[in-house]
Design a protein around this motif. Structure first.
Motif, PDB file in Angstrom:
ATOM      1  N   MET A  62     -76.554  38.610  18.159  1.00 21.58           N
ATOM      2  CA  MET A  62     -75.134  38.333  17.975  1.00 21.58           C
ATOM      3  C   MET A  62     -74.665  37.207  18.883  1.00 21.58           C
ATOM      4  O   MET A  62     -73.881  36.352  18.465  1.00 21.58           O
ATOM      5  CB  MET A  62     -74.307  39.592  18.231  1.00 21.58           C
ATOM      6  N   VAL A  63     -75.129  37.175  20.122  1.00 23.02           N
ATOM      7  CA  VAL A  63     -74.756  36.099  21.050  1.00 23.02           C
ATOM      8  C   VAL A  63     -75.141  34.750  20.467  1.00 23.02           C
ATOM      9  O   VAL A  63     -74.361  33.785  20.479  1.00 23.02           O
ATOM     10  CB  VAL A  63     -75.415  36.306  22.432  1.00 23.02           C
ATOM     11  N   ALA A  64     -76.355  34.671  19.933  1.00 26.30           N
ATOM     12  CA  ALA A  64     -76.832  33.417  19.362  1.00 26.30           C
ATOM     13  C   ALA A  64     -76.006  33.010  18.150  1.00 26.30           C
ATOM     14  O   ALA A  64     -75.659  31.833  17.984  1.00 26.30           O
ATOM     15  CB  ALA A  64     -78.304  33.541  18.985  1.00 26.30           C
ATOM     16  N   LYS A  65     -75.671  33.962  17.299  1.00 29.20           N
ATOM     17  CA  LYS A  65     -74.923  33.638  16.080  1.00 29.20           C
ATOM     18  C   LYS A  65     -73.487  33.228  16.394  1.00 29.20           C
ATOM     19  O   LYS A  65     -72.951  32.293  15.784  1.00 29.20           O
ATOM     20  CB  LYS A  65     -74.954  34.826  15.124  1.00 29.20           C
ATOM     21  N   ILE A  66     -72.858  33.900  17.319  1.00 24.39           N
ATOM     22  CA  ILE A  66     -71.492  33.534  17.684  1.00 24.39           C
ATOM     23  C   ILE A  66     -71.473  32.155  18.343  1.00 24.39           C
ATOM     24  O   ILE A  66     -70.602  31.320  18.067  1.00 24.39           O
ATOM     25  CB  ILE A  66     -70.881  34.606  18.601  1.00 24.39           C
ATOM     26  N   ALA A  67     -72.457  31.890  19.204  1.00 23.59           N
ATOM     27  CA  ALA A  67     -72.535  30.580  19.861  1.00 23.59           C
ATOM     28  C   ALA A  67     -72.729  29.462  18.849  1.00 23.59           C
ATOM     29  O   ALA A  67     -72.234  28.342  19.029  1.00 23.59           O
ATOM     30  CB  ALA A  67     -73.676  30.566  20.877  1.00 23.59           C
ATOM     31  N   ALA A  68     -73.427  29.771  17.755  1.00 17.75           N
ATOM     32  CA  ALA A  68     -73.686  28.777  16.715  1.00 17.75           C
ATOM     33  C   ALA A  68     -72.546  28.672  15.710  1.00 17.75           C
ATOM     34  O   ALA A  68     -72.611  27.879  14.774  1.00 17.75           O
ATOM     35  CB  ALA A  68     -74.988  29.109  15.990  1.00 17.75           C
ATOM     36  N   GLY A  69     -71.501  29.496  15.878  1.00 15.06           N
ATOM     37  CA  GLY A  69     -70.375  29.465  14.939  1.00 15.06           C
ATOM     38  C   GLY A  69     -70.697  30.082  13.598  1.00 15.06           C
ATOM     39  O   GLY A  69     -70.061  29.763  12.584  1.00 15.06           O
ATOM     40  N   HIS A  70     -71.661  30.978  13.572  1.00 15.51           N
ATOM     41  CA  HIS A  70     -72.087  31.621  12.324  1.00 15.51           C
ATOM     42  C   HIS A  70     -70.957  32.462  11.725  1.00 15.51           C
ATOM     43  O   HIS A  70     -70.271  33.193  12.430  1.00 15.51           O
ATOM     44  CB  HIS A  70     -73.307  32.498  12.601  1.00 15.51           C
ATOM     45  N   ARG A  71     -70.765  32.348  10.429  1.00 13.39           N
ATOM     46  CA  ARG A  71     -69.752  33.129   9.723  1.00 13.39           C
ATOM     47  C   ARG A  71     -70.366  33.791   8.495  1.00 13.39           C
ATOM     48  O   ARG A  71     -71.320  33.280   7.911  1.00 13.39           O
ATOM     49  CB  ARG A  71     -68.587  32.235   9.277  1.00 13.39           C
ATOM     50  N   GLU A  72     -69.803  34.933   8.103  1.00 15.92           N
ATOM     51  CA  GLU A  72     -70.262  35.652   6.920  1.00 15.92           C
ATOM     52  C   GLU A  72     -69.057  36.091   6.098  1.00 15.92           C
ATOM     53  O   GLU A  72     -67.926  36.127   6.597  1.00 15.92           O
ATOM     54  CB  GLU A  72     -71.096  36.878   7.325  1.00 15.92           C
ATOM     55  N   THR A  73     -69.288  36.433   4.847  1.00 17.20           N
ATOM     56  CA  THR A  73     -68.213  36.948   3.999  1.00 17.20           C
ATOM     57  C   THR A  73     -67.944  38.394   4.380  1.00 17.20           C
ATOM     58  O   THR A  73     -68.852  39.235   4.311  1.00 17.20           O
ATOM     59  CB  THR A  73     -68.600  36.876   2.515  1.00 17.20           C
ATOM     60  N   PRO A  74     -66.732  38.715   4.821  1.00 17.37           N
ATOM     61  CA  PRO A  74     -66.443  40.088   5.243  1.00 17.37           C
ATOM     62  C   PRO A  74     -66.680  41.100   4.124  1.00 17.37           C
ATOM     63  O   PRO A  74     -66.517  40.798   2.933  1.00 17.37           O
ATOM     64  CB  PRO A  74     -64.958  40.038   5.626  1.00 17.37           C
ATOM     65  N   THR A  75     -67.043  42.305   4.515  1.00 23.12           N
ATOM     66  CA  THR A  75     -67.259  43.386   3.564  1.00 23.12           C
ATOM     67  C   THR A  75     -65.972  43.745   2.836  1.00 23.12           C
ATOM     68  O   THR A  75     -65.973  44.057   1.647  1.00 23.12           O
ATOM     69  CB  THR A  75     -67.776  44.643   4.295  1.00 23.12           C
ATOM     70  N   TYR A  76     -64.869  43.721   3.563  1.00 25.22           N
ATOM     71  CA  TYR A  76     -63.568  44.076   3.006  1.00 25.22           C
ATOM     72  C   TYR A  76     -62.497  43.469   3.899  1.00 25.22           C
ATOM     73  O   TYR A  76     -62.792  43.022   5.021  1.00 25.22           O
ATOM     74  CB  TYR A  76     -63.396  45.601   2.914  1.00 25.22           C
ATOM     75  N   ALA A  77     -61.265  43.453   3.411  1.00 24.53           N
ATOM     76  CA  ALA A  77     -60.139  42.977   4.217  1.00 24.53           C
ATOM     77  C   ALA A  77     -59.747  44.077   5.192  1.00 24.53           C
ATOM     78  O   ALA A  77     -59.376  45.180   4.778  1.00 24.53           O
ATOM     79  CB  ALA A  77     -58.959  42.611   3.320  1.00 24.53           C
ATOM     80  N   ILE A  78     -59.856  43.806   6.487  1.00 23.58           N
ATOM     81  CA  ILE A  78     -59.555  44.823   7.482  1.00 23.58           C
ATOM     82  C   ILE A  78     -58.085  45.226   7.417  1.00 23.58           C
ATOM     83  O   ILE A  78     -57.739  46.400   7.575  1.00 23.58           O
ATOM     84  CB  ILE A  78     -59.934  44.318   8.886  1.00 23.58           C
ATOM     85  N   TYR A  79     -57.213  44.261   7.175  1.00 22.55           N
ATOM     86  CA  TYR A  79     -55.794  44.533   6.952  1.00 22.55           C
ATOM     87  C   TYR A  79     -55.384  43.924   5.612  1.00 22.55           C
ATOM     88  O   TYR A  79     -55.979  42.929   5.177  1.00 22.55           O
ATOM     89  CB  TYR A  79     -54.928  43.924   8.063  1.00 22.55           C
ATOM     90  N   PRO A  80     -54.361  44.488   4.962  1.00 21.47           N
ATOM     91  CA  PRO A  80     -53.867  43.870   3.733  1.00 21.47           C
ATOM     92  C   PRO A  80     -53.440  42.433   4.002  1.00 21.47           C
ATOM     93  O   PRO A  80     -52.892  42.129   5.072  1.00 21.47           O
ATOM     94  CB  PRO A  80     -52.664  44.742   3.357  1.00 21.47           C
ATOM     95  N   PRO A  81     -53.676  41.519   3.047  1.00 19.99           N
ATOM     96  CA  PRO A  81     -53.331  40.112   3.277  1.00 19.99           C
ATOM     97  C   PRO A  81     -51.842  39.885   3.500  1.00 19.99           C
ATOM     98  O   PRO A  81     -51.455  38.952   4.204  1.00 19.99           O
ATOM     99  CB  PRO A  81     -53.824  39.419   2.009  1.00 19.99           C
ATOM    100  N   GLU A  82     -51.010  40.719   2.919  1.00 21.98           N
ATOM    101  CA  GLU A  82     -49.559  40.592   3.106  1.00 21.98           C
ATOM    102  C   GLU A  82     -49.061  41.852   3.811  1.00 21.98           C
ATOM    103  O   GLU A  82     -48.375  42.685   3.232  1.00 21.98           O
ATOM    104  CB  GLU A  82     -48.859  40.412   1.756  1.00 21.98           C
TER     105      GLU A  82
END
Length: 221
Positions: A62-82
């Motif tokens: 995780m340290v390596a991925k965060i340092a590299a700016g790695h992003r993934e498609t979230p499983t779900y919206a943690i909060y409603p968009p509105e």
């Protein structure tokens, strides 16, 4: 300790002491929490607990991925968009309260990002838990997951342990499920940090409030 004591004491802890947790105790509590309610007795939860070198290896990834700016498609919206009030106001209030204890002003975005990244180190906890669920399950079974996790967190409190439930892991579903070897028919729901609280940390004083009963409950008897 009564159930009332455990419910009152439970909170999301964001700093953990460098103290090992007995593996046998965690195994017992994870098993006991399965007495949580489950519609139709489906018991849809699947639990992975990481510690020791396994957790250290995951942290390094995780340290390596965060340092590299790695992003993934979230499983779900943690909060409603509105997200409207009063829910948005509550979310903002607890966030500002936490940053207030940390001494991080609103305009220090770099410091806030740095703090948020500590989520992905489990705030230094010695144990990490992940909960996955079959993709065929729907909202009723997701509520079962919540009941399992709450039951586990109350059991942890009873035994002097602390926890932090973490939906933020939905932001890295591929990394987590690949590391765990989760079968493709299951999806990641959330993570949880587990350990003994570092009570000297500034966030140890943070307590979230609750809306007055009159705002959300009606009694008709």
């Amino acid at each position: 300790m009564t159930v009332t004591d455990a419910v009152t004491a439970r909170r999301a802890v964001r700093s953990f002491a460098a103290r090992a947790v007995d593996p046998a105790l965690i195994r017992r509590l994870v098993a006991l929490a399965a007495r949580a309610p489950s519609g139709g007795n489906l018991q849809p939860w699947h639990i992975d607990v990481l510690g020791g070198e396994t957790l250290a290896a995951f942290r390094r990834e995780m340290v390596a991925k965060i340092a590299a700016g790695h992003r993934e498609t979230p499983t779900y919206a943690i909060y409603p968009p509105e997200l409207d009030d009063p829910y948005e106001a509550r979310r903002v209030a607890i966030g500002e309260a936490m940053y207030g204890y940390l001494g991080i002003p609103r305009d220090d975005r770099a410091a806030r990002r740095h703090w948020f990244a500590r989520n992905f180190d489990f705030f230094g906890a010695p144990l990490a838990l992940f909960c996955t669920v079959s993709r065929t399950m729907g909202p009723p079974q997701w509520s079962d997951l919540g009941m399992y996790l709450q039951t586990l967190m109350l059991l942890l409190v009873e035994h002097g342990l602390a926890s932090c439930p973490q939906e933020c892991w939905a932001m890295y579903p591929e990394t987590v499920t690949d590391f765990l070897g989760t079968p493709p028919e299951r999806m990641l729901f959330c993570g949880m940090a587990i350990g003994y609280e570092d009570k000297s940390h500034p966030t140890a004083a943070l307590r979230s409030d609750r809306a007055p009963l009159e705002e959300w409950a009606r009694f008709r008897f």
